[in-house]
Design a protein around this motif. Sequence first.
Motif, PDB file in Angstrom:
ATOM      1  N   ALA A 229       0.836  -1.201   0.000  1.00 35.87           N
ATOM      2  CA  ALA A 229       0.000   0.000   0.000  1.00 35.87           C
ATOM      3  C   ALA A 229       0.869   1.249   0.000  1.00 35.87           C
ATOM      4  CB  ALA A 229      -0.926  -0.004   1.216  1.00 35.87           C
ATOM      5  N   ALA A 230       1.956   1.236   0.775  1.00 35.29           N
ATOM      6  CA  ALA A 230       2.854   2.393   0.819  1.00 35.29           C
ATOM      7  C   ALA A 230       3.509   2.623  -0.534  1.00 35.29           C
ATOM      8  CB  ALA A 230       3.919   2.183   1.887  1.00 35.29           C
ATOM      9  N   GLY A 231       3.800   1.539  -1.241  1.00 32.95           N
ATOM     10  CA  GLY A 231       4.401   1.667  -2.568  1.00 32.95           C
ATOM     11  C   GLY A 231       3.471   2.307  -3.570  1.00 32.95           C
ATOM     12  N   GLU A 232       2.170   2.245  -3.311  1.00 27.13           N
ATOM     13  CA  GLU A 232       1.180   2.860  -4.188  1.00 27.13           C
ATOM     14  C   GLU A 232       0.767   4.243  -3.683  1.00 27.13           C
ATOM     15  OE1 GLU A 232      -2.011   0.126  -4.462  1.00 27.13           O
ATOM     16  OE2 GLU A 232      -0.864  -1.398  -5.556  1.00 27.13           O
ATOM     17  N   GLY A 233       1.497   4.736  -2.688  1.00 28.11           N
ATOM     18  CA  GLY A 233       1.212   6.076  -2.173  1.00 28.11           C
ATOM     19  C   GLY A 233       0.144   6.137  -1.120  1.00 28.11           C
ATOM     20  N   ALA A 234      -0.315   4.984  -0.635  1.00 25.64           N
ATOM     21  CA  ALA A 234      -1.347   4.955   0.390  1.00 25.64           C
ATOM     22  C   ALA A 234      -0.709   4.640   1.736  1.00 25.64           C
ATOM     23  CB  ALA A 234      -2.409   3.905   0.063  1.00 25.64           C
ATOM     24  N   ALA A 235      -1.347   5.083   2.779  1.00 27.45           N
ATOM     25  CA  ALA A 235      -0.876   4.795   4.133  1.00 27.45           C
ATOM     26  C   ALA A 235      -2.080   4.445   4.998  1.00 27.45           C
ATOM     27  CB  ALA A 235      -0.123   5.983   4.719  1.00 27.45           C
ATOM     28  N   PRO A 236      -2.679   3.268   4.785  1.00 28.69           N
ATOM     29  CA  PRO A 236      -3.901   2.916   5.502  1.00 28.69           C
ATOM     30  C   PRO A 236      -3.634   2.707   6.990  1.00 28.69           C
ATOM     31  CG  PRO A 236      -3.050   1.002   4.326  1.00 28.69           C
ATOM     32  CD  PRO A 236      -2.210   2.179   3.908  1.00 28.69           C
ATOM     33  N   GLY A 237      -4.563   3.154   7.822  1.00 30.15           N
ATOM     34  CA  GLY A 237      -4.437   2.900   9.246  1.00 30.15           C
ATOM     35  C   GLY A 237      -4.623   1.429   9.572  1.00 30.15           C
ATOM     36  N   SER A 238      -5.329   0.719   8.696  1.00 27.99           N
ATOM     37  CA  SER A 238      -5.566  -0.705   8.875  1.00 27.99           C
ATOM     38  C   SER A 238      -5.430  -1.385   7.518  1.00 27.99           C
ATOM     39  CB  SER A 238      -6.964  -0.947   9.443  1.00 27.99           C
ATOM     40  OG  SER A 238      -7.322  -2.314   9.358  1.00 27.99           O
TER      41      SER A 238
END
Length: 512
Positions: A229-238
């Motif tokens: 997810a971080a590699g796609e620019g997202a930083a989900p809390g869960s």
Amino acid sequence: MRVAVADVGTNSSHLLIAQSRPRVEGGDTPGDSLGYRVLDALKDRTRLGECLDPQGHLTPEGEDRLAGALTSFRTLSQAAGVPELRVYATSALREAPNGAEVARRAHERTGVYPAVISGEREGELTYLGAAHSVDFGPDNVLLDLGGGSLELARGGPEAAADVLSLPLGAIRMRRAWLGHDPPTRAELRALGDAVRAALIPHVSRFAARPGTRMVLSSGTAEAAAALLAAGEGAAPGSVNGLPVSTADLGALLDRLRGLSAARRARLPELGGRADTIVAGLGVLHAALEALGVAGATVSEGALREGMLIEELGRHAAFAAGLSARQRSVLEVAERFGANLAHARQVAALAQDLLARLAAAGESFPPEAHSLLTAAAGLHEVGQIVAQSAHHKHAAYLIRHAGLRGFTPRETELVAQLARYHRRSAPKASHPEYAALPPADRSLVSRLAAVLRVADGLDRSHAGGARLSGLRRQEGGWTLEVGGATPLDLVGAREKADLWAREFGPLSFQGLT
């Protein structure tokens, strides 16, 4: 009702404290639909897998780490007002030749018994936890990776129907196959080949079918999902419910394999898994490929969530089946902070023992079942006063608690049953006991004998003991018990003295 559960794994140990709540369909958080609200959680990176001698025994350092985690968990759960902490231990203690002794010594040091469960039981509970964390369909396959083992489970929307446990945990496989830092491609291929070889005999049981939902439950899977997810620019809390493709996991594995452990440790998403992530991902990727899976869903629900859901479900079913006066017993037990899980287990065992005695020809009056059940529910309420002599404190509290639906005579009998659940057996020199009519003295002594054995069979407070048979034979009785811990069997033997006086000698046969 508040519940505290913990699991002790090869890599880390986790505590979860929760409060039951009405189910809310379509809620915004996992707890809304599960019927509980998480109050607190604690993770202890015990790393028991690092504390094994060449023969696989847990070392003194490992015992110290375990005791430290259990002490912290108990302190936190008691601060939250939860009198009972249920702990299950998995691969590290399960496979250690001294695992049972370690569990016993941990109980002596901390007052908490880590009950060692089988890989199949672990898989069933993890499946239950995952099923209440992500949406399960008619056919689901769960892969749960720990430090010592990999559990595979297949089932429907709620429960697993087929469970398999294999010795393919991340720590185990790293030690067996990855000798360099960073690991070589050849080492990683060898690890994958080992996983595929172990799965070949079982592929037909767990392979993907049309409509199968594949689910991953592990710290490795959560870390991988967070990295992707971080590699796609997202930083989900869960990362609960996030899909991951087998191809993406393979690409991530190749990327992490090329990094040293020190460089991997700089990745915040790994959360302390820098040394095990390559082995863990290698196991998951090879397993998904062997099962013919294009991708899977990540579940944050795991063993401890399954333990929690099972415990809440047991209590709800128990409370729903109570009569009006037995509900009064439950209210009194809650008022005095009794260990409800233990009380429920002792009541179930006592009822079963009484029924088996009656079937074997022993005679009891109709009121015996109700009196014994009430005493089992209240036998430890005296601990709110003091641990020392809590059986006597329990008798006093029961006499003055205002139990509804019980006559003064019945209340006194329940009080005396609780008084004799431990320590001294009934004696003519005890004033309250001597004051009873002869028939009531006999009833108290016989029912207390049953209660003592039932209480001993949950000495560990693990709640796993189940009766399989009670046989009368020349020279006494034999009780067959399944699911009991070694501590439970010791506890029952120590408390069978009054049974021997009333019914004849009692021996125990533990069933696996």
